[in-house]
Design an enzyme around this catalytic site. Structure first.
Site, PDB file in Angstrom:
ATOM      1  N   TYR A  19      13.056   0.667  -6.502  1.00  0.00           N
ATOM      2  CA  TYR A  19      11.921   1.312  -6.025  1.00  0.00           C
ATOM      3  C   TYR A  19      11.181   1.841  -7.070  1.00  0.00           C
ATOM      4  O   TYR A  19      10.016   1.031  -7.630  1.00  0.00           O
ATOM      5  CB  TYR A  19      11.716   2.656  -5.001  1.00  0.00           C
ATOM      6  CG  TYR A  19      10.282   2.828  -4.794  1.00  0.00           C
ATOM      7  CD1 TYR A  19       9.135   3.523  -5.286  1.00  0.00           C
ATOM      8  CD2 TYR A  19       9.269   1.870  -3.536  1.00  0.00           C
ATOM      9  CE1 TYR A  19       8.139   4.012  -5.297  1.00  0.00           C
ATOM     10  CE2 TYR A  19       7.542   2.432  -3.981  1.00  0.00           C
ATOM     11  CZ  TYR A  19       6.867   3.647  -4.513  1.00  0.00           C
ATOM     12  OH  TYR A  19       5.489   3.347  -4.699  1.00  0.00           O
TER      13      TYR A  19
HETATM   14  N1  LIG Z   1       0.899   6.554   0.423  1.00  0.00           N
HETATM   15  C1  LIG Z   1       1.124   7.088  -1.261  1.00  0.00           C
HETATM   16  O1  LIG Z   1       0.320   8.267  -1.312  1.00  0.00           O
HETATM   17  C2  LIG Z   1       1.134   6.263  -2.290  1.00  0.00           C
HETATM   18  C3  LIG Z   1       1.299   4.719  -2.425  1.00  0.00           C
HETATM   19  N2  LIG Z   1       1.285   4.320  -3.127  1.00  0.00           N
HETATM   20  C4  LIG Z   1       1.010   2.318  -3.523  1.00  0.00           C
HETATM   21  O2  LIG Z   1      -0.305   2.539  -3.265  1.00  0.00           O
HETATM   22  C5  LIG Z   1      -0.025   1.196  -2.980  1.00  0.00           C
HETATM   23  C6  LIG Z   1      -0.661   1.552  -1.179  1.00  0.00           C
HETATM   24  O3  LIG Z   1       0.148   2.369  -0.508  1.00  0.00           O
HETATM   25  P1  LIG Z   1       0.261   2.859   1.513  1.00  0.00           P
HETATM   26  O4  LIG Z   1      -0.522   1.871   2.303  1.00  0.00           O
HETATM   27  O5  LIG Z   1       0.971   3.863   1.887  1.00  0.00           O
HETATM   28  O6  LIG Z   1       1.774   1.059   1.091  1.00  0.00           O
HETATM   29  P2  LIG Z   1       2.323   1.127   2.646  1.00  0.00           P
HETATM   30  O7  LIG Z   1       3.826   1.204   2.234  1.00  0.00           O
HETATM   31  O8  LIG Z   1       1.188   1.380   3.751  1.00  0.00           O
HETATM   32  O9  LIG Z   1       2.746  -1.013   2.133  1.00  0.00           O
HETATM   33  C7  LIG Z   1       0.934  -1.209   1.815  1.00  0.00           C
HETATM   34  C8  LIG Z   1       1.181  -2.550   2.704  1.00  0.00           C
HETATM   35  O10 LIG Z   1       2.230  -3.421   1.959  1.00  0.00           O
HETATM   36  C9  LIG Z   1       2.797  -4.112   3.012  1.00  0.00           C
HETATM   37  N3  LIG Z   1       3.956  -4.922   3.562  1.00  0.00           N
HETATM   38  C10 LIG Z   1       5.031  -4.463   2.675  1.00  0.00           C
HETATM   39  N4  LIG Z   1       6.027  -5.188   2.875  1.00  0.00           N
HETATM   40  C11 LIG Z   1       5.471  -6.309   2.901  1.00  0.00           C
HETATM   41  C12 LIG Z   1       6.222  -7.775   2.828  1.00  0.00           C
HETATM   42  N5  LIG Z   1       7.304  -8.394   2.322  1.00  0.00           N
HETATM   43  N6  LIG Z   1       5.270  -8.435   2.722  1.00  0.00           N
HETATM   44  C13 LIG Z   1       3.691  -8.432   2.717  1.00  0.00           C
HETATM   45  N7  LIG Z   1       3.215  -7.242   2.864  1.00  0.00           N
HETATM   46  C14 LIG Z   1       4.171  -6.722   2.943  1.00  0.00           C
HETATM   47  C15 LIG Z   1       2.842  -3.815   4.194  1.00  0.00           C
HETATM   48  O11 LIG Z   1       2.416  -4.094   5.040  1.00  0.00           O
HETATM   49  P3  LIG Z   1       2.840  -3.997   6.960  1.00  0.00           P
HETATM   50  O12 LIG Z   1       2.340  -3.241   7.720  1.00  0.00           O
HETATM   51  O13 LIG Z   1       2.019  -5.455   7.724  1.00  0.00           O
HETATM   52  O14 LIG Z   1       4.036  -4.681   6.990  1.00  0.00           O
HETATM   53  C16 LIG Z   1       1.259  -2.488   4.000  1.00  0.00           C
HETATM   54  O15 LIG Z   1       0.509  -2.753   5.141  1.00  0.00           O
HETATM   55  C17 LIG Z   1       1.288   0.662  -2.669  1.00  0.00           C
HETATM   56  O16 LIG Z   1       1.571  -0.243  -3.672  1.00  0.00           O
HETATM   57  C18 LIG Z   1       2.495   1.910  -2.997  1.00  0.00           C
HETATM   58  O17 LIG Z   1       3.638   1.630  -3.368  1.00  0.00           O
HETATM   59  C19 LIG Z   1       1.906   4.983  -4.454  1.00  0.00           C
HETATM   60  C20 LIG Z   1       2.080   6.441  -4.605  1.00  0.00           C
HETATM   61  C21 LIG Z   1       1.570   6.938  -3.185  1.00  0.00           C
HETATM   62  N1  LIG Z   2       4.610   1.819  -0.427  1.00  0.00           N
HETATM   63  C1  LIG Z   2       4.669   2.927  -0.576  1.00  0.00           C
HETATM   64  N2  LIG Z   2       4.819   3.615  -2.051  1.00  0.00           N
HETATM   65  C2  LIG Z   2       4.949   4.873  -1.626  1.00  0.00           C
HETATM   66  C3  LIG Z   2       4.371   5.890   0.062  1.00  0.00           C
HETATM   67  C4  LIG Z   2       4.192   4.527   1.481  1.00  0.00           C
HETATM   68  O1  LIG Z   2       3.973   5.116   2.106  1.00  0.00           O
HETATM   69  N3  LIG Z   2       4.253   3.326   0.751  1.00  0.00           N
HETATM   70  N4  LIG Z   2       4.707   7.539  -0.056  1.00  0.00           N
HETATM   71  C5  LIG Z   2       4.609   7.703  -1.250  1.00  0.00           C
HETATM   72  C6  LIG Z   2       5.222   9.199  -0.993  1.00  0.00           C
HETATM   73  O2  LIG Z   2       3.100  10.160  -0.842  1.00  0.00           O
HETATM   74  C7  LIG Z   2       5.244   9.869  -2.511  1.00  0.00           C
HETATM   75  O3  LIG Z   2       4.600   9.472  -3.457  1.00  0.00           O
HETATM   76  C8  LIG Z   2       5.187  11.440  -2.067  1.00  0.00           C
HETATM   77  O4  LIG Z   2       5.401  11.788  -3.538  1.00  0.00           O
HETATM   78  C9  LIG Z   2       4.858   6.763  -2.536  1.00  0.00           C
HETATM   79  N5  LIG Z   2       4.586   5.802  -2.672  1.00  0.00           N
END
Ligand SMILES: NC(=O)C1=CN([C@@H]2O[C@H](COP(=O)(O)OP(=O)(O)OC[C@H]3O[C@@H](n4cnc5c(N)ncnc54)[C@H](OP(=O)(O)O)[C@@H]3O)[C@@H](O)[C@H]2O)C=CC1
Ligand SMILES: Nc1nc2c(c(=O)[nH]1)N=C([C@H](O)[C@@H](O)CO)CN2
Length: 205
Positions: A116
């Site tokens: 990742y």
């Molecule tokens: N949440 C957090 O605290 C943090 C988030 N981030 C980043 O911020 C962004 C948003 O985070 P978050 O909303 O938590 O992310 P999620 O883990 O909820 O994923 C975001 C979306 O990606 C889609 N997805 C996953 N796999 C695929 C695929 N193979 N093809 C198409 N779509 C796909 C999912 O769609 P579906 O649900 O329809 O499968 C989901 O709605 C991400 O890039 C994440 O890495 C970074 C650090 C912290």
């Molecule tokens: N695709 C995603 N990326 C990440 C997620 C997630 O829910 N979906 N969550 C995190 C965590 O919040 C992490 O930041 C905790 O330290 C990171 N990336």
């Protein structure tokens, strides 16, 4: 216009509000190319592309290439192919932006999410490359969040430990990402930059 993989109720709401919602699975090159074809059929031009899709996958045990393969496609190949194919659409807009959503974890790596973190670090590097390639018409930037929002099944202790990891000691919610997106879209003098959105975690480790 948004892409979705699973049909969440939120997709229904967006569609009812008039947003074009395109099904897409970026887990394979064929799925990425099929999405590109849909975008090209639905859009004559694009103001911005925001690459948000992601899978927070831990490294499989016993070790195998499944996570790396998926994350290579979702975090690297999808932005790469979509940016290149949609450049002409972005050039139809007087102001154009690409934003890659990365992760603060690339600062230090991750002992349990090697694939990742590596794939997000590659995305950060593509921000630099595409910023050079697409200038001056298209700005290309990244946003690198740390914990933004908790999952429903995150316990109180997890939340406390997570907040303690930053000097600002908060879990801000998605609004701060929107503020970062608006800054990048509205600032004509920022490209090749990845905004650090981590509550000051780098001051602690
Ligand atoms: N949440 C957090 O605290 C943090 C988030 N981030 C980043 O911020 C962004 C948003 O985070 P978050 O909303 O938590 O992310 P999620 O883990 O909820 O994923 C975001 C979306 O990606 C889609 N997805 C996953 N796999 C695929 C695929 N193979 N093809 C198409 N779509 C796909 C999912 O769609 P579906 O649900 O329809 O499968 C989901 O709605 C991400 O890039 C994440 O890495 C970074 C650090 C912290
Ligand atoms: N695709 C995603 N990326 C990440 C997620 C997630 O829910 N979906 N969550 C995190 C965590 O919040 C992490 O930041 C905790 O330290 C990171 N990336």
């Amino acid at each position: 216009m948004i892409s979705y993989r699973q049909r969440h109720p939120g997709v229904d709401e967006l569609e009812a509000a008039g947003i074009t919602c395109l099904p897409a699975d970026f887990g394979s090159e064929a799925g990425i190319l099929a999405f590109i074809e849909q975008v090209q059929q639905h859009a004559d031009g694009l103001r911005a592309i925001i690459h948000n899709a992601s899978a927070w996958q831990a490294d499989p045990v016993p070790a195998n290439g499944s996570a790396f393969n998926t994350l290579f496609h979702v975090h690297m190949l999808a932005p790469y192919l979509i940016n290149l194919a949609c450049e002409p659409l972005l050039r139809q807009s007087p102001i154009a932006d690409i934003i890659h959503i990365s992760d603060d974890v690339t600062r230090r790596g991750s002992s349990h999410r090697v694939a990742y973190s590596a794939s997000k670090a590659a995305l950060d590097n593509m921000t630099l490359s595409f910023a050079s390639q697409f200038a001056p018409h298209i700005k290309v930037n990244g946003i690198s969040p740390a914990l933004i929002m908790l999952h429903p099944d995150d316990g109180v202790e997890y939340a406390r430990q997570a907040m303690d990891k930053s000097v600002l000691k908060t879990v801000p919610g998605p609004e701060v990402v929107m503020q970062a997106v608006e800054y990048l879209l509205n600032n004509p003098y920022v490209t090749g930059t990845t905004l650090c959105l981590n509550g000051g975690r780098h001051l602690k480790n």
